[in-house]
Design a protein around this motif. Structure first.
Motif, PDB file in Angstrom:
ATOM      1  N   ARG A 225      29.904 -54.839   2.582  1.00  8.13           N
ATOM      2  CA  ARG A 225      30.360 -55.821   3.820  1.00  8.13           C
ATOM      3  C   ARG A 225      31.855 -55.406   4.108  1.00  8.13           C
ATOM      4  O   ARG A 225      32.009 -55.474   5.585  1.00  8.13           O
ATOM      5  CB  ARG A 225      30.330 -57.129   3.352  1.00  8.13           C
ATOM      6  CG  ARG A 225      30.957 -58.347   4.269  1.00  8.13           C
ATOM      7  CD  ARG A 225      30.476 -59.423   3.969  1.00  8.13           C
ATOM      8  NE  ARG A 225      30.436 -60.047   2.485  1.00  8.13           N
ATOM      9  CZ  ARG A 225      31.568 -60.584   1.879  1.00  8.13           C
ATOM     10  NH1 ARG A 225      32.504 -60.612   2.343  1.00  8.13           N
ATOM     11  NH2 ARG A 225      31.552 -60.733   0.595  1.00  8.13           N
ATOM     12  N   TYR A 226      32.760 -55.075   3.206  1.00  6.79           N
ATOM     13  CA  TYR A 226      33.903 -54.757   3.528  1.00  6.79           C
ATOM     14  C   TYR A 226      33.881 -53.605   4.663  1.00  6.79           C
ATOM     15  O   TYR A 226      34.772 -53.276   5.591  1.00  6.79           O
ATOM     16  CB  TYR A 226      35.047 -54.400   2.452  1.00  6.79           C
ATOM     17  CG  TYR A 226      35.238 -55.753   1.759  1.00  6.79           C
ATOM     18  CD1 TYR A 226      35.029 -57.161   2.265  1.00  6.79           C
ATOM     19  CD2 TYR A 226      36.063 -55.615   0.501  1.00  6.79           C
ATOM     20  CE1 TYR A 226      35.285 -57.944   1.321  1.00  6.79           C
ATOM     21  CE2 TYR A 226      36.459 -56.565  -0.209  1.00  6.79           C
ATOM     22  CZ  TYR A 226      36.104 -57.924   0.210  1.00  6.79           C
ATOM     23  OH  TYR A 226      36.551 -59.047  -0.624  1.00  6.79           O
ATOM     24  N   ARG A 227      32.966 -52.530   4.178  1.00  2.81           N
ATOM     25  CA  ARG A 227      33.031 -51.278   4.777  1.00  2.81           C
ATOM     26  C   ARG A 227      32.415 -51.403   6.256  1.00  2.81           C
ATOM     27  O   ARG A 227      33.099 -51.078   7.447  1.00  2.81           O
ATOM     28  CB  ARG A 227      31.868 -50.401   4.040  1.00  2.81           C
ATOM     29  CG  ARG A 227      31.785 -49.094   4.981  1.00  2.81           C
ATOM     30  CD  ARG A 227      31.028 -48.052   4.152  1.00  2.81           C
ATOM     31  NE  ARG A 227      29.601 -48.510   3.967  1.00  2.81           N
ATOM     32  CZ  ARG A 227      28.583 -47.990   3.393  1.00  2.81           C
ATOM     33  NH1 ARG A 227      28.821 -46.924   2.637  1.00  2.81           N
ATOM     34  NH2 ARG A 227      27.398 -48.450   3.265  1.00  2.81           N
ATOM     35  N   SER A 228      31.748 -52.299   6.578  1.00  8.89           N
ATOM     36  CA  SER A 228      31.539 -52.822   8.126  1.00  8.89           C
ATOM     37  C   SER A 228      32.387 -53.470   8.783  1.00  8.89           C
ATOM     38  O   SER A 228      32.803 -53.081   9.860  1.00  8.89           O
ATOM     39  CB  SER A 228      30.169 -53.747   7.988  1.00  8.89           C
ATOM     40  OG  SER A 228      28.968 -53.383   7.406  1.00  8.89           O
ATOM     41  N   GLN A 229      33.350 -54.246   8.117  1.00  3.97           N
ATOM     42  CA  GLN A 229      34.532 -54.579   8.681  1.00  3.97           C
ATOM     43  C   GLN A 229      35.657 -53.667   8.977  1.00  3.97           C
ATOM     44  O   GLN A 229      36.198 -53.713  10.040  1.00  3.97           O
ATOM     45  CB  GLN A 229      35.180 -55.879   7.844  1.00  3.97           C
ATOM     46  CG  GLN A 229      34.267 -57.054   7.662  1.00  3.97           C
ATOM     47  CD  GLN A 229      35.025 -58.273   6.637  1.00  3.97           C
ATOM     48  OE1 GLN A 229      35.094 -57.922   5.745  1.00  3.97           O
ATOM     49  NE2 GLN A 229      35.593 -59.209   7.350  1.00  3.97           N
TER      50      GLN A 229
ATOM     51  N   ILE B  31      42.404 -58.587   9.418  1.00  2.56           N
ATOM     52  CA  ILE B  31      41.877 -59.107   8.248  1.00  2.56           C
ATOM     53  C   ILE B  31      42.254 -59.246   7.057  1.00  2.56           C
ATOM     54  O   ILE B  31      42.980 -58.361   6.428  1.00  2.56           O
ATOM     55  CB  ILE B  31      40.501 -58.305   8.347  1.00  2.56           C
ATOM     56  CG1 ILE B  31      39.555 -58.223   9.682  1.00  2.56           C
ATOM     57  CG2 ILE B  31      39.384 -58.526   7.174  1.00  2.56           C
ATOM     58  CD1 ILE B  31      38.816 -59.214   9.949  1.00  2.56           C
TER      59      ILE B  31
ATOM     60  N   SER C 245      34.707 -50.553   9.626  1.00  5.54           N
ATOM     61  CA  SER C 245      34.435 -49.972  10.867  1.00  5.54           C
ATOM     62  C   SER C 245      34.557 -50.652  11.901  1.00  5.54           C
ATOM     63  O   SER C 245      34.667 -50.158  13.158  1.00  5.54           O
ATOM     64  CB  SER C 245      32.757 -49.750  10.577  1.00  5.54           C
ATOM     65  OG  SER C 245      32.574 -48.661   9.498  1.00  5.54           O
ATOM     66  N   GLU C 246      34.145 -51.862  12.018  1.00  3.64           N
ATOM     67  CA  GLU C 246      34.353 -52.632  13.210  1.00  3.64           C
ATOM     68  C   GLU C 246      35.817 -52.598  13.841  1.00  3.64           C
ATOM     69  O   GLU C 246      36.086 -52.731  15.027  1.00  3.64           O
ATOM     70  CB  GLU C 246      33.986 -54.242  13.109  1.00  3.64           C
ATOM     71  CG  GLU C 246      32.652 -54.492  12.947  1.00  3.64           C
ATOM     72  CD  GLU C 246      32.357 -55.975  12.308  1.00  3.64           C
ATOM     73  OE1 GLU C 246      33.266 -56.662  12.190  1.00  3.64           O
ATOM     74  OE2 GLU C 246      31.247 -56.120  11.869  1.00  3.64           O
ATOM     75  N   HIS C 247      36.891 -52.494  12.900  1.00  7.71           N
ATOM     76  CA  HIS C 247      38.218 -52.640  13.416  1.00  7.71           C
ATOM     77  C   HIS C 247      38.992 -51.092  13.649  1.00  7.71           C
ATOM     78  O   HIS C 247      39.902 -50.889  13.725  1.00  7.71           O
ATOM     79  CB  HIS C 247      39.056 -53.468  12.438  1.00  7.71           C
ATOM     80  CG  HIS C 247      38.825 -54.939  12.635  1.00  7.71           C
ATOM     81  ND1 HIS C 247      37.807 -55.347  11.933  1.00  7.71           N
ATOM     82  CD2 HIS C 247      39.760 -55.743  13.462  1.00  7.71           C
ATOM     83  CE1 HIS C 247      38.158 -56.701  12.115  1.00  7.71           C
ATOM     84  NE2 HIS C 247      39.009 -57.021  12.928  1.00  7.71           N
ATOM     85  N   HIS C 248      37.957 -50.252  13.437  1.00  2.00           N
ATOM     86  CA  HIS C 248      38.362 -48.699  13.672  1.00  2.00           C
ATOM     87  C   HIS C 248      39.508 -48.197  12.860  1.00  2.00           C
ATOM     88  O   HIS C 248      40.410 -47.699  13.310  1.00  2.00           O
ATOM     89  CB  HIS C 248      38.372 -48.419  15.102  1.00  2.00           C
ATOM     90  CG  HIS C 248      37.438 -48.915  15.879  1.00  2.00           C
ATOM     91  ND1 HIS C 248      36.210 -48.287  16.021  1.00  2.00           N
ATOM     92  CD2 HIS C 248      37.280 -49.985  16.847  1.00  2.00           C
ATOM     93  CE1 HIS C 248      35.332 -48.783  17.017  1.00  2.00           C
ATOM     94  NE2 HIS C 248      36.042 -49.978  17.564  1.00  2.00           N
TER      95      HIS C 248
END
Length: 489
Positions: free
Chosen positions: A68-72, A36, A74-77
């Motif tokens: 929003r960055y924090r969600s990304q 990302i 988390s999504e990519h572990h």
């Protein structure tokens, strides 16, 4: 080179003066597999330049983006998140409150890094792909053009020889000099004078053969060049003439037109003229015919530094910076070489600038040649550009006095000059318009002449009351002997 399957996934966030940037990558000490790469323009530096602090509105915007960055992340572990902040946060008076809000939003500690550390991280990030492809150890320079500062590093291969952090960036130059859209000829001239003066005082070690640029302005310049000059979509190198052609486009078109024609965001388009001017001037300073653009920077450098040095990454980089030490500038005087410090150069240029401004005083008072007003005004604005160049090593109180007096002089002369130009233009127009319009233009000309006479009287009172000796003394003592040094050169 392929990454090992078990390479850890980490995230890095850069809170810069113009942008917030996120990178998530699988990481090794000499390579990254980027998953990302996100960027948002927020312009924290605009607040800090105007108010000295980050406003609640900007803080709220940053917090929303970081969530929003924090969600990304988390999504990519991602196993770890590293966050750095640079020039705008370094300068903001309310940095602690801002950092507290940021850390709560992202769930990670923010490291406010010094300019020299920022330069090293940028070097790691911007150069690793280029160096990996080389079979030799090239002499190169890496510049990171940000919103509030420009980091510059010279190296031989991976060995850093010299680095500095210059407190000028695209946002800073825009807010200080080039606010018009597009910038006026006078704005471009003054910003050019400032940059030439400033860069002349920076002693750059070595003679790099390659210049790599990174940062938002550099990447946007590459996008503009591809779209406007017909370059290959994969091109990553620009000639000096490519940069000049792009600068010409930015001189002619406003930000909205740049956006519509070339698909560049309007926020970026508004800052690009100042960014390209810095790039062009640095290419001239380094005598570079080509410029390589890297899409990587401080955030990739942070991931590589952590992969190489672990938890001690900041300590290791601080040791590297200390080992580089401080250098001095050399200037040529006739046939001999004299050693002149950055501070000595500043004192000399300020004194010369004040003298040039004073030289036109008697001619302005004679009121025989309107060009005298123009020349004295240009000299006063050039003196302001020199003051901007050396603000970091001036006595703060004396600097404010000198800057205020110089700006006051420039504004007083500017009112006269602007009126003179209007009169000249209207006189030219009077010869071309139809008879029905002549009476109105003649009336306006008469009013302008009356105003100009009244302002000349005001200007003469001001100049007669202006204490040149006192002003020259302030100029001569503005940079204290044995005083502060901002680390340039």
């Amino acid at each position: 080179m392929s990454l090992q399957e078990n390479a850890p996934t980490w995230a890095a966030i850069d809170i810069g003066s113009n942008t917030l940037q996120l990178v998530i990558a699988r990481c090794q000490a000499d390579d990254l597999d980027i998953l990302i790469d996100a960027e948002d323009v927020v312009r924290l530096g605009q607040d800090v330049n105007a108010h000295g602090e980050i406003t609640p509105a900007k803080r709220g915007e940053v917090v929303d983006i970081l969530k929003r960055y924090r969600s990304q992340v988390s999504e990519h572990h991602a196993e770890a998140v590293f966050v750095v902040a640079t020039e705008a946060v370094r300068k903001a008076s309310n940095a602690p409150e801002f950092l507290d809000a940021v850390e709560r939003a992202i769930g990670a500690k923010v490291q406010v890094v010094a300019g020299e550390i920022e330069a090293l991280l940028t070097f790691f990030g911007a150069s690793y792909e280029y160096l990996r492809e080389q079979h030799t150890s090239p002499a190169l320079a890496v510049m990171d053009l940000g919103g509030g500062s420009t980091e510059l590093v010279t190296a031989t291969g991976e060995q850093v020889n010299w680095l500095t952090s210059l407190p000028i960036g695209s946002g800073w130059l825009h807010d200080r000099y080039t606010r018009s859209d597009p910038p006026t000829e006078e704005e471009r001239e003054l910003s050019s004078i400032f940059l030439k003066t400033y860069l002349k005082g920076v002693r750059i070690k070595g003679k790099p053969k390659t210049l790599i640029a990174t940062g938002g302005s550099a990447k946007t310049l590459m996008s503009l060049a591809r779209a406007s000059l017909g370059l290959d979509a994969q091109a990553s190198c620009l000639s000096y003439m490519d940069v000049v052609r792009c600068d010409g486009i930015l001189e002619a078109l406003c930000a909205d037109e740049i956006t519509q024609r070339y698909g560049i965001s309007e926020k970026r388009a508004g800052l690009l003229p100042s960014g390209v001017q810095i790039i062009k001037m640095l290419m001239l300073r380094l005598q570079m015919c080509e410029l390589w653009i890297s899409t990587h920077g401080i955030r990739e450098g942070l991931l590589l530094a952590y992969a190489r040095y672990g938890e001690r990454w900041l300590e290791v980089l601080e040791t590297q910076v200390q080992s580089l030490g401080r250098k001095r500038t050399r200037v040529s005087v006739g046939a001999e070489m004299l050693t002149e410090t950055f501070m000595d150069t500043g004192r000399r240029l300020l004194s010369e600038g004040a003298n040039r401004m004073s030289e036109w005083r008697d001619e302005v008072l004679k009121n025989e040649d309107i060009e005298a007003v123009h020349k004295m005004r240009v000299a006063s604005r050039r003196l302001r550009a020199i003051l901007d160049s050396y603000e970091g090593i001036c006595d703060p109180k004396l600097f404010k006095k000198v800057y205020r007096l110089t700006k006051e002089m420039a504004d007083m002369l500017g009112k006269a000059r602007d009126t003179d130009v209007m009169i000249l233009n209207l006189n030219a127009t009077l010869e071309e318009v139809v008879s029905e319009q002549k009476a109105g233009i003649a009336w306006l000309l008469e009013r302008l002449h009356v105003y100009r006479v009244e302002h000349q009287a005001t200007l003469e009172r001001y100049l007669n009351a202006f204490d040149e000796r006192k002003f020259q003394h302030l100029i001569d003592t503005c940079i204290p002997k044995g005083g502060r040094h901002n680390g340039k050169g």
